[in-house]
Design a protein around this motif. Structure first.
Motif, PDB file in Angstrom:
ATOM      1  N   VAL A  37       0.189  -0.179   2.715  1.00 47.35           N
ATOM      2  CA  VAL A  37       1.354   0.449   2.089  1.00 47.35           C
ATOM      3  C   VAL A  37       0.926   1.156   0.808  1.00 47.35           C
ATOM      4  CG1 VAL A  37       2.985  -1.194   3.087  1.00 47.35           C
ATOM      5  CG2 VAL A  37       1.929  -1.723   0.889  1.00 47.35           C
ATOM      6  N   HIS A  38       1.563   2.280   0.504  1.00 46.33           N
ATOM      7  CA  HIS A  38       1.272   3.010  -0.731  1.00 46.33           C
ATOM      8  C   HIS A  38       1.846   2.244  -1.930  1.00 46.33           C
ATOM      9  CE1 HIS A  38       0.202   7.299   0.796  1.00 46.33           C
ATOM     10  NE2 HIS A  38      -0.255   6.383   1.628  1.00 46.33           N
TER      11      HIS A  38
ATOM     12  N   LEU B   4       4.982   7.599   7.905  1.00 50.48           N
ATOM     13  CA  LEU B   4       3.598   7.171   8.050  1.00 50.48           C
ATOM     14  C   LEU B   4       2.678   8.345   7.757  1.00 50.48           C
ATOM     15  CD1 LEU B   4       3.874   5.294  11.497  1.00 50.48           C
ATOM     16  CD2 LEU B   4       4.373   4.403   9.201  1.00 50.48           C
ATOM     17  N   GLU B   5       1.466   8.044   7.286  1.00 48.88           N
ATOM     18  CA  GLU B   5       0.427   9.067   7.155  1.00 48.88           C
ATOM     19  C   GLU B   5      -0.859   8.526   7.756  1.00 48.88           C
ATOM     20  OE1 GLU B   5      -2.370   8.880   5.200  1.00 48.88           O
ATOM     21  OE2 GLU B   5      -1.957   7.346   3.696  1.00 48.88           O
ATOM     22  N   ALA B   6      -1.660   9.416   8.327  1.00 48.94           N
ATOM     23  CA  ALA B   6      -2.844   9.004   9.090  1.00 48.94           C
ATOM     24  C   ALA B   6      -4.163   9.302   8.395  1.00 48.94           C
ATOM     25  CB  ALA B   6      -2.825   9.690  10.450  1.00 48.94           C
ATOM     26  N   GLU B   7      -4.139   9.981   7.237  1.00 46.00           N
ATOM     27  CA  GLU B   7      -5.371  10.460   6.638  1.00 46.00           C
ATOM     28  C   GLU B   7      -6.151   9.360   5.903  1.00 46.00           C
ATOM     29  OE1 GLU B   7      -2.407  12.050   6.309  1.00 46.00           O
ATOM     30  OE2 GLU B   7      -2.915  13.556   7.831  1.00 46.00           O
ATOM     31  N   SER B   8      -5.457   8.408   5.302  1.00 42.64           N
ATOM     32  CA  SER B   8      -6.122   7.446   4.422  1.00 42.64           C
ATOM     33  C   SER B   8      -7.037   6.474   5.153  1.00 42.64           C
ATOM     34  CB  SER B   8      -5.078   6.650   3.635  1.00 42.64           C
ATOM     35  OG  SER B   8      -4.315   7.494   2.802  1.00 42.64           O
ATOM     36  N   LEU B   9      -6.635   6.017   6.334  1.00 40.00           N
ATOM     37  CA  LEU B   9      -7.357   4.940   7.008  1.00 40.00           C
ATOM     38  C   LEU B   9      -8.112   5.375   8.257  1.00 40.00           C
ATOM     39  CD1 LEU B   9      -4.728   2.042   6.813  1.00 40.00           C
ATOM     40  CD2 LEU B   9      -6.651   2.479   5.280  1.00 40.00           C
ATOM     41  N   ASN B  10      -8.036   6.660   8.610  1.00 37.84           N
ATOM     42  CA  ASN B  10      -8.633   7.108   9.864  1.00 37.84           C
ATOM     43  C   ASN B  10      -9.656   8.211   9.655  1.00 37.84           C
ATOM     44  OD1 ASN B  10      -6.797   5.616  11.861  1.00 37.84           O
ATOM     45  ND2 ASN B  10      -5.313   6.719  10.600  1.00 37.84           N
TER      46      ASN B  10
ATOM     47  N   GLY C 114       8.300  -0.471  13.064  1.00 38.16           N
ATOM     48  CA  GLY C 114       8.264  -1.858  12.615  1.00 38.16           C
ATOM     49  C   GLY C 114       7.282  -2.112  11.500  1.00 38.16           C
ATOM     50  N   CYS C 115       6.314  -1.216  11.313  1.00 32.77           N
ATOM     51  CA  CYS C 115       5.343  -1.346  10.234  1.00 32.77           C
ATOM     52  C   CYS C 115       5.867  -0.801   8.905  1.00 32.77           C
ATOM     53  CB  CYS C 115       4.047  -0.633  10.602  1.00 32.77           C
ATOM     54  SG  CYS C 115       4.245   1.141  10.884  1.00 32.77           S
ATOM     55  N   ASN C 116       7.121  -0.328   8.906  1.00 29.89           N
ATOM     56  CA  ASN C 116       7.692   0.250   7.682  1.00 29.89           C
ATOM     57  C   ASN C 116       9.214   0.177   7.785  1.00 29.89           C
ATOM     58  OD1 ASN C 116       8.149   1.593   5.308  1.00 29.89           O
ATOM     59  ND2 ASN C 116       7.164   3.515   5.913  1.00 29.89           N
TER      60      ASN C 116
ATOM     61  N   PRO D 140      11.675   8.837   2.192  1.00 26.50           N
ATOM     62  CA  PRO D 140      10.394   9.550   2.214  1.00 26.50           C
ATOM     63  C   PRO D 140       9.353   8.987   1.250  1.00 26.50           C
ATOM     64  CG  PRO D 140      12.226  11.100   2.200  1.00 26.50           C
ATOM     65  CD  PRO D 140      12.812   9.743   1.948  1.00 26.50           C
ATOM     66  N   GLU D 141       9.796   8.371   0.158  1.00 23.94           N
ATOM     67  CA  GLU D 141       8.855   7.839  -0.835  1.00 23.94           C
ATOM     68  C   GLU D 141       8.185   6.544  -0.380  1.00 23.94           C
ATOM     69  OE1 GLU D 141      12.047  10.306  -2.387  1.00 23.94           O
ATOM     70  OE2 GLU D 141      12.117   8.345  -1.400  1.00 23.94           O
ATOM     71  N   ALA D 142       8.718   5.902   0.650  1.00 25.59           N
ATOM     72  CA  ALA D 142       8.166   4.622   1.126  1.00 25.59           C
ATOM     73  C   ALA D 142       7.096   4.897   2.184  1.00 25.59           C
ATOM     74  CB  ALA D 142       9.282   3.746   1.685  1.00 25.59           C
ATOM     75  N   MET D 143       5.951   5.349   1.737  1.00 22.15           N
ATOM     76  CA  MET D 143       4.891   5.800   2.637  1.00 22.15           C
ATOM     77  C   MET D 143       3.948   4.653   3.005  1.00 22.15           C
ATOM     78  SD  MET D 143       3.617   8.548   4.151  1.00 22.15           S
ATOM     79  CE  MET D 143       4.113  10.026   3.238  1.00 22.15           C
TER      80      MET D 143
END
Length: 287
Positions: free
Chosen positions: A96-97, A118-124, A152-154, A196-199
Protein backbone atom coordinates in the motif's frame (compact mmCIF):
# COMPACT_ATOMS: atom_id res chain seq x y z
CA UNK A 1 -11.98 6.95 13.06
CA UNK A 2 -9.95 3.95 14.14
CA UNK A 3 -9.31 1.09 11.72
CA UNK A 4 -8.48 -2.60 11.53
CA UNK A 5 -6.41 -3.79 8.58
CA UNK A 6 -7.08 -7.44 7.65
CA UNK A 7 -4.64 -9.48 5.54
CA UNK A 8 -5.71 -12.94 4.38
CA UNK A 9 -2.60 -15.12 4.43
CA UNK A 10 -1.59 -18.37 2.73
CA UNK A 11 2.04 -19.30 2.06
CA UNK A 12 2.92 -15.63 1.80
CA UNK A 13 6.42 -15.40 3.28
CA UNK A 14 8.69 -13.64 2.57
CA UNK A 15 6.42 -11.38 0.47
CA UNK A 16 4.33 -10.43 3.51
CA UNK A 17 7.31 -8.50 4.82
CA UNK A 18 6.97 -5.99 1.97
CA UNK A 19 3.34 -5.29 2.82
CA UNK A 20 4.03 -4.95 6.55
CA UNK A 21 6.87 -2.50 5.81
CA UNK A 22 4.45 -0.49 3.67
CA UNK A 23 1.87 -0.46 6.46
CA UNK A 24 4.52 0.70 8.93
CA UNK A 25 5.17 3.72 6.67
CA UNK A 26 1.56 4.94 6.70
CA UNK A 27 1.04 8.62 7.42
CA UNK A 28 -2.23 7.92 9.23
CA UNK A 29 -2.14 9.61 12.67
CA UNK A 30 -4.95 7.63 14.26
CA UNK A 31 -5.10 4.26 15.96
CA UNK A 32 -5.10 1.11 13.85
CA UNK A 33 -4.25 -2.56 14.06
CA UNK A 34 -3.08 -5.13 11.49
CA UNK A 35 -4.55 -8.63 11.64
CA UNK A 36 -2.86 -11.44 9.70
CA UNK A 37 -5.54 -14.09 9.20
CA UNK A 38 -3.66 -17.33 8.68
CA UNK A 39 -5.52 -19.63 6.27
CA UNK A 40 -2.56 -22.00 6.26
CA UNK A 41 -2.21 -22.63 10.00
CA UNK A 42 1.52 -21.90 10.01
CA UNK A 43 3.57 -21.90 13.19
CA UNK A 44 6.34 -20.23 11.20
CA UNK A 45 4.02 -17.33 10.42
CA UNK A 46 2.86 -17.09 14.01
CA UNK A 47 6.45 -16.79 15.25
CA UNK A 48 7.18 -14.28 12.49
CA UNK A 49 4.25 -12.08 13.58
CA UNK A 50 5.03 -12.36 17.29
CA UNK A 51 8.63 -11.29 16.75
CA UNK A 52 8.13 -8.67 14.03
CA UNK A 53 10.02 -5.43 14.85
CA UNK A 54 7.04 -3.24 13.89
CA UNK A 55 4.43 -5.25 15.82
CA UNK A 56 3.78 -2.47 18.36
CA UNK A 57 3.60 0.28 15.74
CA UNK A 58 1.17 -1.86 13.70
CA UNK A 59 -0.78 -3.42 16.53
CA UNK A 60 0.11 -6.62 14.70
CA UNK A 61 -1.86 -9.77 15.55
CA UNK A 62 -2.10 -13.33 14.23
CA UNK A 63 -5.42 -15.18 14.04
CA UNK A 64 -6.03 -18.74 12.89
CA UNK A 65 -8.42 -19.13 9.93
CA UNK A 66 -7.18 -22.51 8.71
CA UNK A 67 -10.47 -24.32 9.41
CA UNK A 68 -11.89 -23.59 5.94
CA UNK A 69 -9.74 -23.02 2.86
CA UNK A 70 -10.17 -19.73 1.01
CA UNK A 71 -9.54 -16.01 1.11
CA UNK A 72 -13.17 -15.25 1.93
CA UNK A 73 -13.08 -17.38 5.08
CA UNK A 74 -9.78 -15.81 6.12
CA UNK A 75 -11.24 -12.32 5.69
CA UNK A 76 -14.35 -13.24 7.67
CA UNK A 77 -12.32 -14.63 10.57
CA UNK A 78 -9.98 -11.64 10.55
CA UNK A 79 -12.85 -9.16 10.45
CA UNK A 80 -14.77 -10.81 13.28
CA UNK A 81 -11.68 -10.63 15.48
CA UNK A 82 -11.16 -6.91 14.78
CA UNK A 83 -11.46 -4.38 17.59
CA UNK A 84 -12.22 -1.31 15.42
CA UNK A 85 -15.36 -0.30 13.54
CA UNK A 86 -13.83 0.36 10.13
CA UNK A 87 -12.28 -2.60 8.32
CA UNK A 88 -9.78 -2.29 5.47
CA UNK A 89 -8.37 -5.18 3.46
CA UNK A 90 -5.08 -5.54 1.64
CA UNK A 91 -3.20 -8.57 0.31
CA UNK A 92 -0.06 -10.30 1.51
CA UNK A 93 2.01 -9.77 -1.65
CA UNK A 94 1.23 -6.12 -2.50
CA UNK A 95 2.35 -2.80 -0.99
CA UNK A 96 0.00 0.00 0.00
CA UNK A 97 1.16 3.56 -0.69
CA UNK A 98 1.99 5.77 2.34
CA UNK A 99 -1.28 7.74 2.20
CA UNK A 100 -3.47 4.69 1.65
CA UNK A 101 -4.93 4.26 5.12
CA UNK A 102 -5.54 7.98 5.62
CA UNK A 103 -7.44 8.16 2.34
CA UNK A 104 -9.49 5.04 3.09
CA UNK A 105 -10.46 6.17 6.57
CA UNK A 106 -11.40 9.66 5.35
CA UNK A 107 -13.64 8.19 2.65
CA UNK A 108 -15.12 5.74 5.15
CA UNK A 109 -16.63 8.68 7.01
CA UNK A 110 -18.80 9.44 3.96
CA UNK A 111 -19.43 6.03 2.36
CA UNK A 112 -20.29 2.55 3.58
CA UNK A 113 -17.94 0.75 1.17
CA UNK A 114 -14.78 2.28 -0.31
CA UNK A 115 -11.89 1.28 -2.51
CA UNK A 116 -9.03 2.69 -4.50
CA UNK A 117 -6.95 2.04 -7.63
CA UNK A 118 -4.02 -0.24 -8.34
CA UNK A 119 -0.69 0.49 -10.00
CA UNK A 120 1.67 -2.08 -11.52
CA UNK A 121 4.95 -0.18 -11.90
CA UNK A 122 6.35 -0.34 -8.36
CA UNK A 123 6.51 -4.11 -7.81
CA UNK A 124 6.74 -5.54 -11.33
CA UNK A 125 9.27 -5.80 -14.11
CA UNK A 126 8.25 -3.33 -16.89
CA UNK A 127 7.62 -6.21 -19.29
CA UNK A 128 5.31 -8.00 -16.84
CA UNK A 129 3.60 -4.71 -15.91
CA UNK A 130 2.53 -4.34 -19.55
CA UNK A 131 0.74 -7.71 -19.65
CA UNK A 132 -2.42 -6.68 -17.87
CA UNK A 133 -4.19 -3.35 -18.38
CA UNK A 134 -5.39 -1.33 -15.41
CA UNK A 135 -8.13 1.28 -15.45
CA UNK A 136 -7.71 5.02 -14.99
CA UNK A 137 -6.98 5.59 -11.27
CA UNK A 138 -9.54 8.40 -11.22
CA UNK A 139 -12.39 6.07 -12.20
CA UNK A 140 -13.99 3.14 -10.42
CA UNK A 141 -14.05 -0.23 -12.17
CA UNK A 142 -17.51 -1.22 -13.44
CA UNK A 143 -17.99 -4.86 -14.44
CA UNK A 144 -20.74 -6.32 -16.65
CA UNK A 145 -22.30 -2.85 -17.17
CA UNK A 146 -23.80 -3.18 -13.69
CA UNK A 147 -22.28 -1.64 -10.55
CA UNK A 148 -18.83 -0.37 -9.56
CA UNK A 149 -16.47 -2.62 -7.67
CA UNK A 150 -13.19 -2.42 -5.87
CA UNK A 151 -10.65 -5.20 -5.52
CA UNK A 152 -10.29 -7.25 -2.35
CA UNK A 153 -6.69 -6.04 -2.04
CA UNK A 154 -7.92 -2.45 -1.65
CA UNK A 155 -11.31 -2.38 0.06
CA UNK A 156 -12.76 -0.76 3.15
CA UNK A 157 -16.14 -1.33 4.79
CA UNK A 158 -17.90 -0.30 7.95
CA UNK A 159 -18.15 -3.18 10.41
CA UNK A 160 -21.88 -2.64 10.81
CA UNK A 161 -22.33 -3.05 7.04
CA UNK A 162 -20.16 -6.17 7.00
CA UNK A 163 -22.36 -7.67 9.72
CA UNK A 164 -25.59 -6.59 8.03
CA UNK A 165 -24.72 -8.40 4.77
CA UNK A 166 -23.23 -11.42 6.57
CA UNK A 167 -19.63 -10.89 5.51
CA UNK A 168 -17.81 -12.46 2.58
CA UNK A 169 -19.54 -15.29 0.71
CA UNK A 170 -17.39 -18.35 1.38
CA UNK A 171 -18.85 -20.20 -1.62
CA UNK A 172 -16.55 -17.82 -3.53
CA UNK A 173 -13.30 -18.92 -1.89
CA UNK A 174 -11.03 -16.72 -4.02
CA UNK A 175 -11.89 -15.41 -7.52
CA UNK A 176 -15.01 -13.28 -7.79
CA UNK A 177 -15.43 -12.83 -4.05
CA UNK A 178 -14.70 -9.09 -4.16
CA UNK A 179 -17.14 -8.51 -7.03
CA UNK A 180 -19.87 -10.43 -5.23
CA UNK A 181 -19.23 -8.62 -1.95
CA UNK A 182 -19.30 -5.16 -3.57
CA UNK A 183 -22.51 -5.88 -5.46
CA UNK A 184 -24.22 -7.42 -2.43
CA UNK A 185 -23.40 -4.38 -0.30
CA UNK A 186 -24.68 -1.94 -2.93
CA UNK A 187 -27.85 -3.89 -3.78
CA UNK A 188 -28.60 -3.91 -0.04
CA UNK A 189 -28.82 -0.11 -0.24
CA UNK A 190 -25.38 0.94 1.01
CA UNK A 191 -23.18 3.55 -0.65
CA UNK A 192 -19.93 3.04 -2.58
CA UNK A 193 -17.10 5.54 -2.86
CA UNK A 194 -14.05 5.41 -5.14
CA UNK A 195 -10.91 6.88 -3.55
CA UNK A 196 -8.21 7.73 -6.12
CA UNK A 197 -5.73 8.67 -3.37
CA UNK A 198 -5.89 5.18 -1.82
CA UNK A 199 -3.33 3.62 -4.15
CA UNK A 200 -1.97 0.07 -3.88
CA UNK A 201 1.10 -1.29 -5.66
CA UNK A 202 -0.18 -4.56 -7.10
CA UNK A 203 2.09 -7.53 -7.74
CA UNK A 204 1.44 -9.55 -10.92
CA UNK A 205 2.16 -13.23 -11.39
CA UNK A 206 5.28 -13.58 -13.47
CA UNK A 207 4.70 -16.92 -15.22
CA UNK A 208 2.66 -17.10 -18.41
CA UNK A 209 0.89 -20.27 -17.31
CA UNK A 210 -0.03 -18.99 -13.87
CA UNK A 211 -1.22 -15.70 -15.38
CA UNK A 212 -3.40 -17.64 -17.81
CA UNK A 213 -4.90 -19.77 -15.03
CA UNK A 214 -5.56 -16.67 -12.93
CA UNK A 215 -7.45 -14.74 -15.60
CA UNK A 216 -9.50 -17.81 -16.59
CA UNK A 217 -10.55 -18.23 -12.93
CA UNK A 218 -11.43 -14.52 -12.72
CA UNK A 219 -13.61 -14.61 -15.84
CA UNK A 220 -15.43 -17.82 -14.85
CA UNK A 221 -16.19 -16.42 -11.40
CA UNK A 222 -17.35 -13.08 -12.87
CA UNK A 223 -19.81 -14.97 -15.07
CA UNK A 224 -21.21 -16.61 -11.95
CA UNK A 225 -21.65 -13.28 -10.18
CA UNK A 226 -23.23 -11.75 -13.30
CA UNK A 227 -25.76 -14.59 -13.38
CA UNK A 228 -26.44 -14.27 -9.65
CA UNK A 229 -27.20 -10.53 -9.85
CA UNK A 230 -28.73 -10.38 -13.30
CA UNK A 231 -26.01 -8.08 -14.61
CA UNK A 232 -26.49 -7.29 -18.32
CA UNK A 233 -22.88 -7.93 -19.33
CA UNK A 234 -21.52 -7.17 -22.81
CA UNK A 235 -23.53 -7.73 -25.96
CA UNK A 236 -22.92 -10.83 -28.09
CA UNK A 237 -21.15 -8.81 -30.79
CA UNK A 238 -18.19 -8.33 -28.43
CA UNK A 239 -17.25 -11.98 -29.02
CA UNK A 240 -15.92 -11.60 -32.60
CA UNK A 241 -14.12 -8.37 -31.62
CA UNK A 242 -12.42 -10.06 -28.66
CA UNK A 243 -11.58 -13.10 -30.80
CA UNK A 244 -10.12 -10.89 -33.54
CA UNK A 245 -7.81 -9.17 -31.04
CA UNK A 246 -6.67 -12.56 -29.75
CA UNK A 247 -5.86 -13.71 -33.30
CA UNK A 248 -4.11 -10.43 -34.12
CA UNK A 249 -1.82 -10.71 -31.08
CA UNK A 250 -1.18 -14.45 -31.43
CA UNK A 251 2.54 -15.29 -30.98
CA UNK A 252 2.67 -17.06 -34.35
CA UNK A 253 2.93 -13.58 -35.91
CA UNK A 254 6.39 -11.95 -35.93
CA UNK A 255 5.17 -8.78 -34.19
CA UNK A 256 4.05 -10.82 -31.19
CA UNK A 257 7.23 -12.79 -30.46
CA UNK A 258 8.43 -10.63 -27.58
CA UNK A 259 7.70 -11.67 -23.99
CA UNK A 260 5.73 -8.44 -23.54
CA UNK A 261 3.40 -9.32 -26.43
CA UNK A 262 3.12 -12.97 -25.40
CA UNK A 263 2.02 -11.90 -21.93
CA UNK A 264 -0.64 -9.58 -23.35
CA UNK A 265 -1.89 -12.38 -25.59
CA UNK A 266 -2.06 -14.86 -22.70
CA UNK A 267 -4.12 -12.42 -20.62
CA UNK A 268 -6.55 -11.60 -23.45
CA UNK A 269 -6.89 -15.24 -24.48
CA UNK A 270 -7.41 -16.45 -20.93
CA UNK A 271 -10.07 -13.81 -20.41
CA UNK A 272 -11.91 -14.93 -23.55
CA UNK A 273 -11.70 -18.63 -22.63
CA UNK A 274 -12.86 -17.90 -19.08
CA UNK A 275 -15.82 -15.87 -20.30
CA UNK A 276 -16.87 -18.65 -22.68
CA UNK A 277 -16.39 -21.31 -20.01
CA UNK A 278 -18.32 -19.29 -17.43
CA UNK A 279 -21.12 -18.59 -19.90
CA UNK A 280 -21.56 -22.31 -20.53
CA UNK A 281 -21.18 -23.37 -16.90
CA UNK A 282 -23.64 -20.84 -15.50
CA UNK A 283 -25.92 -20.58 -18.54
CA UNK A 284 -25.46 -16.86 -18.92
CA UNK A 285 -24.18 -14.68 -21.74
CA UNK A 286 -20.98 -13.19 -20.30
CA UNK A 287 -18.88 -12.25 -23.30
Amino acid sequence: MTASVVIAYHRGLPGLETQLDALARQDYPGEFEVIVSDNEGSEVLRRFVDSHPARHRLGLRWVDSSGVAGTSHARNVGTRSAVHDFIVYCDQDDAVHPGWLSAMVAAGADYDLVGGPLEAESLNDPVVAAWRPLTDPAEAVVLARFLPITFGCNLGVRRAVFDAVDGWDETYPTAGSDVEFCWRVQTAGYTFGHVPEAMVAYRYRTGLRESFDQVVDYAVAEARVAKQYGAPGRQWWWLPIHAAVVVGLCPVWPWAWSRRQRGKWVWLTGNLIGRLRGSVRYRVVYL
